[in-house]
Structures are given as structure tokens and as C-alpha cells.
Design an enzyme around this catalytic site. Structure first.
Site, short mmCIF file in Angstrom:
data_model
loop_
_atom_site.label_atom_id
_atom_site.label_comp_id
_atom_site.label_asym_id
_atom_site.label_seq_id
_atom_site.Cartn_x
_atom_site.Cartn_y
_atom_site.Cartn_z
N HIS A 372 0.80 -1.23 0.00
CA HIS A 372 0.00 0.00 0.00
C HIS A 372 0.83 1.27 0.00
O HIS A 372 0.29 2.34 0.26
CB HIS A 372 -0.92 0.05 1.22
CG HIS A 372 -1.94 -1.04 1.28
ND1 HIS A 372 -3.23 -0.89 0.83
CD2 HIS A 372 -1.85 -2.31 1.72
CE1 HIS A 372 -3.90 -2.01 1.01
NE2 HIS A 372 -3.08 -2.89 1.55
N LYS A 563 -8.53 13.64 4.91
CA LYS A 563 -7.64 12.47 4.84
C LYS A 563 -6.59 12.67 5.92
O LYS A 563 -6.54 13.73 6.53
CB LYS A 563 -6.98 12.38 3.46
CG LYS A 563 -6.34 13.70 2.98
CD LYS A 563 -5.77 13.59 1.57
CE LYS A 563 -6.79 13.71 0.47
NZ LYS A 563 -6.86 12.55 -0.38
N ARG A 564 -5.75 11.65 6.19
CA ARG A 564 -4.68 11.85 7.14
C ARG A 564 -3.82 13.05 6.73
O ARG A 564 -3.66 13.34 5.55
CB ARG A 564 -3.81 10.58 7.23
CG ARG A 564 -4.50 9.42 7.90
CD ARG A 564 -4.90 9.79 9.32
NE ARG A 564 -3.74 9.89 10.17
CZ ARG A 564 -3.31 8.94 10.99
NH1 ARG A 564 -4.00 7.81 11.11
NH2 ARG A 564 -2.25 9.12 11.75
N LYS A 569 0.53 14.42 0.94
CA LYS A 569 -0.85 14.68 0.52
C LYS A 569 -1.10 16.16 0.28
O LYS A 569 -2.11 16.56 -0.28
CB LYS A 569 -1.83 14.15 1.57
CG LYS A 569 -1.80 12.61 1.72
CD LYS A 569 -2.74 12.14 2.82
CE LYS A 569 -2.62 10.66 3.14
NZ LYS A 569 -3.27 9.78 2.15
N THR A 671 -8.80 6.34 -1.62
CA THR A 671 -10.13 5.74 -1.70
C THR A 671 -11.18 6.81 -1.37
O THR A 671 -12.33 6.69 -1.80
CB THR A 671 -10.27 4.55 -0.73
OG1 THR A 671 -9.71 4.92 0.52
CG2 THR A 671 -9.56 3.33 -1.27
N LYS A 675 -15.11 7.77 -2.94
CA LYS A 675 -16.34 8.09 -2.19
C LYS A 675 -16.91 9.42 -2.67
O LYS A 675 -18.13 9.55 -2.87
CB LYS A 675 -16.04 8.16 -0.68
CG LYS A 675 -15.62 6.82 -0.09
CD LYS A 675 -14.94 6.95 1.27
CE LYS A 675 -14.13 5.68 1.55
NZ LYS A 675 -13.18 5.82 2.66
#
Ligand code: 26Q
Length: 824
Positions: A372, A563-564, A569, A671, A675
Site C-alpha cells: 500500500h 484524509k490523514r 498529501k 479511496t 467516495k
């Protein structure tokens, strides 16, 4: 659907189905509430939730038992999903949908003047995961049950899940999440299946008369693993699969010897040590190297689960293991449970008296590994010294696996010692380490990435040497999410509208949602789509008001990144854009303006200093912007505290714009992006992870793509000069000025220096400033596009209509077709 109702078609001593009319549900509910829990309708609402859950559980039990009976039949091939994390969230609402008794339950609650939706929100989230990887495991379980796949999940029943995030003066504060403090109606303790797990001790070697060497792992500190089963219901198919979570317990209440020697506290301490193993989830979403307790957790899960599978094997199939590989497959969720490779070898050799070759034949035909991450620093390594101390017998086995493996490498590439050093499972150096990913690859027949780009980058980079040796092992399985939770449960209004137009098959056959495309130009449908979005935005705005005390106006574009918190990111890039918009307002540069509400949320690992500081920055910028009367409704910024599964259920239906802006080549899949897409949000994103496949599915006219591509990122690193970029970009210059002059930290001098330095560093691994211009331009295109409401709504509809590929039903069918090969 193929195989529908299968588990019930078996003729066993059938448990009778209970009636599901609202009258019966109401009766059962009242009985649980009053006679079992000793409460009444006016009680603390948690008990209403508990009574309704117990009512529902009775219905689940019938199907659960029948499903087990079916899977326990001789010759049934099964898969085991081994994961240190299952981020399940709440269960009641989900079961109501799957069992198809939501309407009846609503009616039943109405008889007591109770509101079902309110009762549903009384449940504590089961937060047994960090983020994407843990939530993926939960979506996989849902889809496997819906597809009637015989898959058992194995995990840890952490006493404390993911910490609760509280924002204090803009800073993240972590509070313990004691989610099990109140009763949990969704677990069934199974002490009869307890396993013993060994730690420590030493290994004695003995030679038997026939010349065979046997290994005795002795004087160990044993810990008990007690299973708690969680039911996973399939969608309207009478299947209930099992998630088996292990809880650690001391072997004796406490050591009598210590106790009698007068050392009461030592005795209690060793009991505590054992029970600490399942006490708390590690809140890092990148590996935290070297922590002894974490390695204990990993071995605890692997050993308990494998022993449990062996127990079931003996019960269902007998003592002969020659069919074991034909009927069992283990899917390892990242490297976290990969000590299972060595543990299976140990069980087969030491406990089942098998030869090395036979045991290796079985192991390498039953183990499969999913990766991952592409961040090299996140690859798990454990000091050999720690293995020696905690798991001496497993270290011996790992050494033997490595010796035989390196022999194979050197026979293929004679004399290539560099290659041997690169590929060795044992990393040599000042401290020797076990490389868990390499152990996983060597021990598995399948290695997969989680999105097309990610899988390609794995074989081109991180695992290149292994790909050259075993190209056939490597494959891609693009992630997905379950449409039951992420559309039907989260977005009932949209569900209703879609089903009215195309029927409800799409709920378990998401390819069907494509039929919506023909409504993308239907004026009446567009209007209704917009109304649903507005209702969902209102629900989100209410939550933002409640939790952040910020007013979001639903006519603004809702721009969301949840998100984290991680540098790759690039929440920072988002903040830079917000500061840029703020600066435009202050400069009266607001022609063609689109009002915007920006929402950011996510947890930072408690030890990740910069990530925590980014949270503080977001909150400080929000304070300045939201309190500036000149800004008003033009721009709002809010940080939503304690982001998690239940928050996302409200956030994704109310979002217009989904932020997926990672440095290209760093986000394995994502992911959340799926959504949002399913719920009709349009993505602004880089060419990274599953964004690429989303873009392919929806077309570039329905996606805002920007930024460097993965290979351009790598090329750019070599001559990255952030100061030059700032010099040539007036907007960026002003943003950086506002940041560094202390505009957002007037009474907290210097607190953002580290962030500013990281942006200005030519070695910034995330190249944030390199993408600034492209991002701002793409955001401007978004703002303009949003002004044509009908055109925007079409894009929104197209996003939902093109999301069929991103169901975990498809993902699970691919795992099954290529890796598990279970009968359906
Ligand atoms: C490892 C060792 C010690 C302590 C913690 C850990 C640890 C725990 C969790 C390491 C990594 C994680 C979680 C990783 C994760 O969530 N990865 C995400 O997985 C998603 C599902 O495949 C992807 O969509 C995301 O791109 C990826 O970042």
C-alpha cells in the site's frame, strides 16, 4: 446475482427466521430495553441503540450460523484477510440496509415516538484503523459477504481505537478512544477457540534417532488470544461472514510463584504485559520502526489466526494436510502481518512434523501480499536483535528462508553480489534488520499494488529486482469502496433519486449506475439532482456550524480535503491557495468571483511534528479569514475535528469539489477520491494513484487535472529552485509574504518557520511550490465552471454515473478471479 441465498439452501438443522414486521420488531425492542437492559424509553439514548441492535442481532444470528455451517463443509476453499486494521465505523445503520428492515425499524421506533436516525448516531465508531488501509479492509469484508465469498477477516480487538482528535487553540490534542467502555452488541466472545501465543524463551535443537533435527522453542512467556467474532452481513443475501478479532489475555490470573514470593506487583505486571498487546492501535499511517509492542501485535495476530485456521482444518478435514494449499489462501494487508510467512513454516515443521520442502511448498502457495505504499521510508524493517529476543524460532526460520532464497538468486545471476546485498531479506549494517516486504514477496505467490500506476511503479522501482526474478507474481488490483455504506447509507436522498430512474440493481451491480448518463442532460433530473446536493450541503453546513462554529452558505462551492495529514498529501498546497484567494479579496481583485467554503480535516500521527503544525496553520488562517468582515461569504475555511468514518458519511454527499492533490507518484491509490466521486463531487487532482483511473472513467471534461506527472516530479527534483519559482510568480510572492510576515501568527512569533523553510527548501521532497501555479489556475477554472450551475450539475451526474468501476464488489471479484479462486 450468482449463488444468491446459497448458505441457506444447505439442509442443516435450520434456525427459524424471525418475523421482521414493525410490530414484532417493536415488541422485541421493548423486551430488550426493559427486561434485558432494565431501562425504559426515556433513558439515556445509548440504551435505545443497544436495545435495537440486540433486536437486529437476533435476526443476524440465524444467517450467521447457517453461513458458518456452509463454509465448514468438507472441501470448501476459504480466504483469510489478515490485517492489523479494520476501520469499520458504525454497524447498526449498515445492517439495517443489508437485512432490508430499515423501513420496518423506523416504523417500530415511531411507535415509541423515537427517531431511528438519532438512535443510529448513538453508536460509537469502531475506529480500529488509521485511514485508507484500514477502511479498505472494512469495505472488502462488506463486498465479500455481498458476493457470498467464503472470506474470514482476522484482526486485533484493540481496547483503544484511533485516538480522538480535539482541537485546542488550533493545536491537535489526542484523547484516548475507549470505544468498548459501553457494551458492544456487535461482538460475540468465543473463549472456546482461545489460542496460546509464545514469546521469548530459547530454541533447543535435538536430533532424533532417524537423523531428523527437531527444534524446541522453550521457556516462553505465553499469552492467550481470545477471539471475538463480529458479524459482516451481505446485502440482502442471507450471508453473514465473520471478522474474528483477537484479544490478549494473561495465561493465569497472575503468577502464583511471584505472588507467594511476596512480589505481588511483579505478578500483576506480567499479567499487564500480556494484556497490553491488544490495548491500543498504533496511530501512525507510516511504519513506526522498532517498537517492540508493535512487533508483538503483529506476531500475536499472525500466530493466533494461523493456529485457528489449523484448528478448523483438523475439525473439518482431518489430519492430512496434503489438500491444505488447495483449500486455503491468506491475503496479507501490507507487511504488517507478514511474519505469518515464517509462522506458517513453524507450525507446519515444528507442530505438524513436515519437511522444510513440503512446508515451503504449502506456504508459497497459500500466502499473498498487498502493498500500500511507494514511500521507501515507510517499508517496514525490524532489528534482528528484537527478533532474537522475542521470536527466536521465527528468526531461525527467516534465516533459512533467506539462505535458500539467496542461493536461487545467485544461481540466476552468478557473481552479482550487489544484487544479493540489495535483495537479501536481512539488511546488513551496523544494526541488522529484517526487511518485511522482502519476506512477504519471497513467501507469497501473489504481490499486488492498489492502483494501476502504483503497481507499475512498484515493478519499475521499489521491487524491480524481484520483478526480474518472478514477473508472474506481480499484479494490480485497483481499490474500491462499498456502495452500500458510501452511497445507500450515507446518501439516502441520492439513492432514492437514482433508484427511481434506473431501478435498484446498481446497489450490488454498480456497473449499472452508468445508466444515469442518459439523464445528464434531462432538465428535470438535473434540477432534482441539484436539490439533493443542496439538502446534503445543508446537512454538512449544520455539522460545520456545530463543530467549528463557522457559517457555510450552501450557495458557495464546497471544497473539501479530508484524509490523514501528511506532507505528501499536500494539505499545505490547499492552504496556500486559500491564502491566495484571501489575498485577492484584500486586494479587491474579485471579478468573476465564486464564493467558496473550504473544509479540511484529518488526524496527524502524534509524533509527526510538521503535520501537527500544518493543522495549527490551517486553524490560524481560518481564524483570520472567517473573522474578516471584508471577506464575508466570499471565502470560509474550517478545520473539522476528529475526522473519521461517521464524519465522512456526512461530508462526502455534501461536497462539490474533491481535493486529491498529492505529489504525483506518492499516493498509492486513495479511496476517499472514490467516495466523493460516487456522491457527485468533481475532482481537482494530480495524475496520481487511482485519480488516473477516475480521470479515465469520467473523461477530462469532468475532472480538473493539474500538476507534474510522476516522471516529471523525479526529473524536476534535480533542478528544483523554489526561490526562483516565487520570484517569477507575483501571486505566490504575496502568499509567501503573508505567511512569513506573521500575518497568521501575530501573537505566536515563529511558529510557522519550520513549515516555511520546508516550502523554500530545494530538497522539499513534495515539490509543493512547483505545482502552485498549475493548481491556482485549475482552481480558477473550477470557480468559473461552478458559475454555470447546470453545466456543473452535469459534471456532477457524470461523476456518479462513471463510478461503477470503483465498487469493492469489482475489486473483490478481481482478487477472487486472479488470486483466491474461491467457488461462487
Ligand atoms: C506500520 C508499522 C508500525 C506502525 C504503523 C504502521 C502502519 C500503519 C498503517 C503503516 C501504514 C499504515 C497505513 C497505510 C495506509 O493507509 N495506506 C493507504 O492505503 C490505502 C488503501 O490501499 C491507499 O488508498 C492509500 O493511498 C495509502 O496511503
Amino acid at each position: 446475482m450468482t449463488g444468491k441465498n446459497k448458505p441457506c439452501s444447505v439442509n442443516i438443522s435450520e434456525m427459524k427466521k424471525l418475523p421482521t414486521d414493525s410490530q414484532s420488531l417493536a415488541k422485541d425492542f421493548e423486551r430488550y430495553l426493559t427486561r434485558h437492559l432494565g431501562r425504559f424509553v426515556g433513558c439515556v439514548p445509548f440504551y435505545l441503540y443497544e436495545a435495537l441492535s440486540l433486536t437486529l442481532r437476533d435476526h443476524i444470528m440465524t444467517d450467521w450460523r447457517n453461513t458458518w455451517k456452509y463454509y465448514d463443509q468438507k472441501g470448501t476453499r476459504k480466504a483469510y484477510y489478515m490485517s492489523l486494521e479494520f476501520l469499520i465505523g458504525r454497524s447498526l445503520g449498515n445492517h439495517l440496509i443489508n437485512l432490508d428492515i430499515k423501513n420496518e425499524s423506523k416504523e417500530a421506533m415511531n411507535k415509541f415516538a423515537l427517531d431511528l436516525e438519532e438512535i443510529i448516531t448513538e453508536e460509537h465508531d469502531a475506529g480500529l484503523g488509521n485511514g485508507g488501509l484500514g477502511r479498505l479492509a472494512a469495505c472488502f469484508m462488506d463486498s465479500c459477504a455481498t458476493l457470498n465469498l467464503p472470506v474470514i477477516g482476522y484482526g486485533i480487538r484493540y481496547e483503544y481505537g484511533m485516538f480522538r482528535q480535539v482541537i485546542n487553540d488550533g493545536y491537535q490534542v489526542e484523547e484516548p478512544d475507549h470505544w468498548l467502555r459501553d457494551d458492544n452488541p456487535w461482538e460475540l466472545e468465543r473463549p472456546e477457540y482461545t489460542q496460546v501465543i509464545k514469546f521469548g524463551g530459547h530454541v533447543d535443537t535435538m536430533t532424533e534417532i532417524n537423523g531428523k533435527t527437531i527444534y524446541l522453542w522453550r521457556d516462553t512467556d505465553d499469552v492467550l488470544a481470545i477471539p471475538y467474532d463480529v458479524p459482516i452481513s451481505g446485502y440482502k443475501n442471507n450471508t453473514v461472514n465473520t471478522l474474528r478479532l483477537w484479544s490478549a489475555s494473561a495465561t493465569n490470573v497472575f503468577s502464583l510463584a511471584d505472588f507467594n514470593a511476596g512480589s505481588y506487583s511483579d505478578a500483576v505486571e506480567s499479567k499487564n504485559d500480556a494484556e497490553h498487546i491488544s490495548m491500543v492501535l498504533y496511530p501512525n499511517d507510516a511504519s513506526e520502526n522498532g517498537k517492540e509492542l508493535r512487533l508483538k501485535q503483529q506476531y500475536f495476530l499472525a500466530s493466533a489466526s494461523l493456529q485457528d485456521v489449523m484448528r478448523m482444518w483438523t475439525l473439518n478435514e482431518g489430519d492430512d494436510l496434503c489438500q491444505f494449499a488447495a483449500l486455503n489462501v491468506f491475503q496479507m494487508n501490507d507487511t504488517h502481518p507478514t511474519i505469518a510467512v515464517a509462522e506458517l513454516m513453524r507450525l507446519l515443521i515444528d507442530e505438524k512434523n513436515m519437511t522444510w520442502d513440503d512446508a515451503w511448498w504449502i506456504t508459497t502457495r497459500t500466502m499473498a501480499y498487498t502493498n500500500h505504499t511507494l514511500l521507501p521510508e515507510a517499508l517496514e524493517k525490524w532489528p534482528v536483535s528484537l527478533f532474537e529476543k522475542l521470536l527466536p524460532r521465527l528468526l531461525q526460520i527467516i534465516y533459512e528462508i533467506n539462505a535458500r532464497f539467496l542461493k536461487e538468486v545467485s544461481s540466476k545471476w552468478p557473481g552479482d553480489t550487489n544484487r544479493l546485498v540489495r535483495m537479501s531479506i536481512i539488511e546488513e549494517g551496523d544494526t541488522k534488520n529484517v526487511r518485511m516486504a522482502y519476506l512477504a514477496i519471497v513467501g507469497s505467490f501473489s504481490v499486488n499494488g492498489v492502483a494501476a500506476l502504483h503497481s507499475q511503479l512498484l515493478v519499475d522501482g521499489l521491487f524491480k529486482d524481484f520483478y526480474e526474478l518472478w514477473p508472474e507474481k506481480f499484479n494490480n488490483k485497483t481499490n474500491g469502496v462499498t456502495p452500500r455504506r458510501w452511497i445507500v447509507h450515507s446518501n439516502p436522498l441520492m439513492t432514492q433519486l437514482i433508484s427511481e430512474k434506473i431501478g435498484d440493481q446498481w446497489i450490488h451491480q454498480l456497473e449499472d449506475i452508468e445508466k444515469l448518463k442518459s439523464y445528464a442532460s434531462d432538465a428535470d433530473f438535473i434540477k432534482r439532482w441539484r436539490n439533493v446536493k443542496t439538502e446534503n450541503k445543508t446537512r454538512l453546513a449544520d455539522l460545520v456550524k456545530e463543530l467549528c462554529n463557522v457559517d457555510f452558505d450552501v450557495s458557495s462551492i464546497f471544497d473539501v480535503q479530508v484524509k490523514r495529514i501528511h506532507e505528501y498529501k499536500r494539505q499545505l498546497l490547499n492552504v496556500l491557495h486559500v491564502i491566495h484567494l484571501y489575498n485577492r479579496v484584500k486586494n479587491n481583485d474579485t471579478q468573476d468571483w465564486t464564493n467558496r467554503c473550504v473544509l479540511i480535516g484529518g488526524k496527524a500521527a502524534p509524533g509527526y511534528r510538521i503535520a501537527k503544525r500544518i493543522i495549527k496553520l490551517i486553524n490560524n488562517v481560518a481564524d483570520v479569514i472567517n473573522n474578516d468582515p471584508q471577506v464575508g461569504d466570499k471565502l470560509k475555511l474550517a478545520f473539522i475535528p476528529n475526522y473519521g468514518v461517521s464524519k465522512m458519511e456526512i461530508i462526502c454527499p455534501g461536497t462539490d469539489l474533491s481535493e486529491q492533490i498529492s505529489t504525483a507518484g506518492k499516493e498509492a491509490s486513495g479511496t476517499g477520491n472514490m467516495k466523493f466521486m460516487m456522491n457527485g463531487a468533481v475532482t481537482i487532482g494530480t495524475y496520481d494513484g487511482a485519480n488516473i483511473e477516475i480521470l479515465d472513467a469520467v473523461g477530462k471534461e469532468n475532472f480538473f487535472l493539474f500538476g507534474l506527472k510522476a516522471e516529471e516530479v523525479e526529473a524536476r527534483r534535480r533542478h528544483y529552485q523554489p526561490d526562483k519559482i516565487i520570484e517569477h510568480d507575483d501571486d505566490l510572492k504575496q502568499v509567501m509574504h503573508l505567511l512569513s510576515c506573521g500575518h497568521f501568527n501575530s501573537f505566536e512569533s515563529g511558529i510557522f518557520d519550520e513549515i516555511i523553510e520546508s516550502l523554500l527548501s530545494p530538497d522539499d521532497p513534495w515539490l509543493t511550490l512547483a505545482d502552485f501555479r498549475a493548481y491556482v489556475d485549475a482552481q480558477q477554472a473550477v470557480a468559473l465552471a461552478y458559475q454555470d450551475q447546470v453545466a456543473w450539475d452535469k459534471m456532477s451526474i457524470m461523476n456518479t454515473a462513471c463510478s461503477g468501476f470503483f465498487s469493492t464488489d469489482r475489486t473483490m471479484q478481481e482478487y477472487n478471479r486472479d488470486i483466491w479462486k474461491l467457488n461462487t
